[in-house]
Motif scaffolding. Structure first.
Motif, PDB file in Angstrom:
ATOM      1  N   ALA A  54     -48.284 -59.446  83.887  1.00 60.27           N
ATOM      2  CA  ALA A  54     -47.031 -60.095  84.278  1.00 60.27           C
ATOM      3  C   ALA A  54     -45.832 -59.507  83.535  1.00 60.27           C
ATOM      4  O   ALA A  54     -44.751 -59.334  84.098  1.00 60.27           O
ATOM      5  N   SER A  55     -46.027 -59.186  82.241  1.00 60.54           N
ATOM      6  CA  SER A  55     -44.952 -58.589  81.449  1.00 60.54           C
ATOM      7  C   SER A  55     -45.562 -57.893  80.240  1.00 60.54           C
ATOM      8  O   SER A  55     -46.729 -58.124  79.895  1.00 60.54           O
ATOM      9  N   HIS A  56     -44.783 -57.036  79.606  1.00 62.35           N
ATOM     10  CA  HIS A  56     -45.281 -56.350  78.416  1.00 62.35           C
ATOM     11  C   HIS A  56     -44.128 -56.132  77.440  1.00 62.35           C
ATOM     12  O   HIS A  56     -42.968 -55.992  77.829  1.00 62.35           O
ATOM     13  N   HIS A  57     -44.479 -56.121  76.167  1.00 62.16           N
ATOM     14  CA  HIS A  57     -43.491 -55.974  75.105  1.00 62.16           C
ATOM     15  C   HIS A  57     -44.057 -55.038  74.043  1.00 62.16           C
ATOM     16  O   HIS A  57     -45.278 -54.942  73.870  1.00 62.16           O
ATOM     17  N   CYS A  98     -48.962 -59.226  78.639  1.00 59.92           N
ATOM     18  CA  CYS A  98     -48.984 -60.653  78.943  1.00 59.92           C
ATOM     19  C   CYS A  98     -49.414 -60.885  80.392  1.00 59.92           C
ATOM     20  O   CYS A  98     -48.791 -60.379  81.327  1.00 59.92           O
ATOM     21  N   TYR A  99     -50.487 -61.645  80.557  1.00 59.56           N
ATOM     22  CA  TYR A  99     -50.985 -62.067  81.862  1.00 59.56           C
ATOM     23  C   TYR A  99     -50.653 -63.546  82.029  1.00 59.56           C
ATOM     24  O   TYR A  99     -50.364 -64.237  81.052  1.00 59.56           O
ATOM     25  N   SER A 136     -40.719 -48.165  78.703  1.00 57.98           N
ATOM     26  CA  SER A 136     -40.106 -49.260  77.936  1.00 57.98           C
ATOM     27  C   SER A 136     -40.146 -48.977  76.447  1.00 57.98           C
ATOM     28  O   SER A 136     -39.218 -49.337  75.713  1.00 57.98           O
TER      29      SER A 136
END
Length: 316
Positions: A194-197, A216-217, A311
Motif C-alpha cells: 500500500a505504501s513504503h517509506h 506497509c500492507y 523514492s
C-alpha cells in the motif's frame, strides 16, 4: 539447447556460465566485453568453449544466439538491454535491473513491442528453499501474515573507485543488496504494497551505505534493513497468526524453518550448488512456451522495486 551470449565478464558472469553447465537446456556460445582482451581472459579463467568479442554489437548480430545474460554494472543495464532487444534477443539482466522506474517501464515496453522475453535475474526467488517457504505461507501454515523483517549486509571495500562505493557505477547498498530484501519479502508475502517509506545513511560522495525500508500492507508491515559498512547476521523472518518462518542468509538460502505454537514444526534443506541454474531453466521454459515474462519475477515486481529506489534517491 538455448544458446546464450553474455555481455560483461565480471565474477557474476563466471557464476552464470558455470550455472549453464549444470543444466541440460542451455549453453553459452559467446561472451563480449568492451574492454580489450577481457573476453579472452574470461574464457581462459572459466575454461569456456565459446567465442569472444570486443564489442556487444558483434555478439548480438549473430543469428544463432537466442538470448543474452547482462552482467555489466547497474549503470549500464538500461542501454545494454535496449541494445540487445533491438537485435531481437531475449534478455535476462542481473539485478538490480535498472536505476529507475522509468527505465524499467521503458525496457519492458520495448520487449513487449519486440515480442521478446525479458526478466530480472532475481535468482534468489527461484531457490528451492525460498519456494518451499512460499508454499508454506500460501498454504496458510503460519496463518495470516502480519509482520516480516529482513536483514542483510557486509563490510564492503572502502575503495572509492570500486563497484560499491562509486556512484557512477550505481554503487551503494540499495542497488546491490536492498533489492534482495525488497523482492524476496514481497514475493513471500505475495500482496500489493500500500505504501513504503525509507531512511538512508550516505557517505561523503552521496552513496547510500545503510538503508531502512518499511513496506506497509493493509494488514502487514515488513521491514528491510541493509548495510555495506559491516558484516551482519543475515536473515528473513515472516510472522503469522499461527507461527513463523525463519530463513538464514535468505538471498542464497539452502534451508528454511517453520515454527508453530509448539516450536519447530518443520525444516527443509536443499543442496544449493551454484543456484543460478533455476532462473536459467525458468527463462528457457518461458521462451519455449511463448511467454514474455516470468510468473516468479513478473515485470510488475521489478517495476515496483525500482519505484522504491526512486523514492530513496529523492531523499538525497
Amino acid at each position: 539447447m538455448f544458446r546464450f551470449g553474455i555481455l560483461g565478464t565480471g565474477n557474476i558472469a563466471a557464476t552464470f556460465y558455470d550455472a549453464t553447465t549444470r543444466t541440460d537446456c542451455a549453453e553459452v556460445i559467446a561472451v563480449a566485453s568492451r574492454t580489450p582482451g577481457k573476453a579472452q581472459q574470461f574464457a581462459e579463467k572459466t575454461d569456456g568453449n565459446f567465442d569472444c568479442y570486443g564489442s556487444y554489437g558483434e555478439l548480438l548480430k549473430r543469428p544463432d544466439i537466442d538470448g543474452v545474460y547482462i552482467a555489466t554494472t547497474h549503470n549500464f543495464h538500461f542501454e545494454n538491454m535496449m541494445l540487445a532487444l533491438s537485435y531481437g534477443k531475449h534478455v535476462m539482466c542481473e539485478k538490480s535491473f535498472v536505476m529507475t522506474k522509468t527505465e524499467a517501464e521503458q525496457v519492458f515496453a520495448f520487449a513487449k513491442e519486440k515480442n521478446l522475453f525479458c526478466m530480472e535475474a532475481m535468482w534468489s526467488r527461484f531457490l528451492p528453499a525460498i519456494k518451499k517457504a512460499k508454499k508454506w505461507i500460501d498454504a496458510g501454515l503460519i496463518g495470516d501474515v502480519n509482520l516480516a523483517n529482513f536483514l542483510i549486509g557486509f563490510a564492503s571495500s572502502k575503495d572509492p573507485n570500486g563497484r560499491i562505493r562509486n556512484p557512477k557505477l550505481g554503487g551503494g547498498a540499495m542497488y546491490d543488496i536492498s533489492v534482495y530484501g525488497i523482492e524476496l519479502t514481497t514475493y513471500l508475502i505475495g500482496k500489493p504494497v500500500a505504501s513504503h517509506h525509507s531512511y538512508v545513511l550516505r557517505d561523503e560522495n552521496g552513496v547510500d551505505m545503510v538503508n531502512n525500508i518499511t513496506l506497509c500492507y493493509p494488514d502487514c508491515v515488513a521491514n528491510v534493513q541493509t548495510t555495506v559498512t559491516t558484516n551482519v547476521g543475515q536473515f528473513l523472518n515472516v510472522y503469522g497468526t499461527k507461527g513463523r518462518i525463519s530463513i538464514a542468509d535468505p538471498h542464497f538460502a539452502d534451508s528454511c524453518e517453520r515454527y508453530d505454537e509448539n516450536g519447530l514444526a518443520e525444516k527443509a534443506f536443499f543442496r544449493r550448488d551454484n543456484g543460478f541454474q533455476y532462473q536459467i531453466e525458468e527463462m528457457v521454459r518461458c521462451v519455449n512456451e511463448g511467454k514474455l515474462e516470468s510468473d516468479v519475477i513478473p515485470h510488475a515486481d521489478t517495476i515496483f522495486c525500482a519505484s522504491v529506489f526512486d523514492s530513496m534517491n529523492e531523499s538525497k
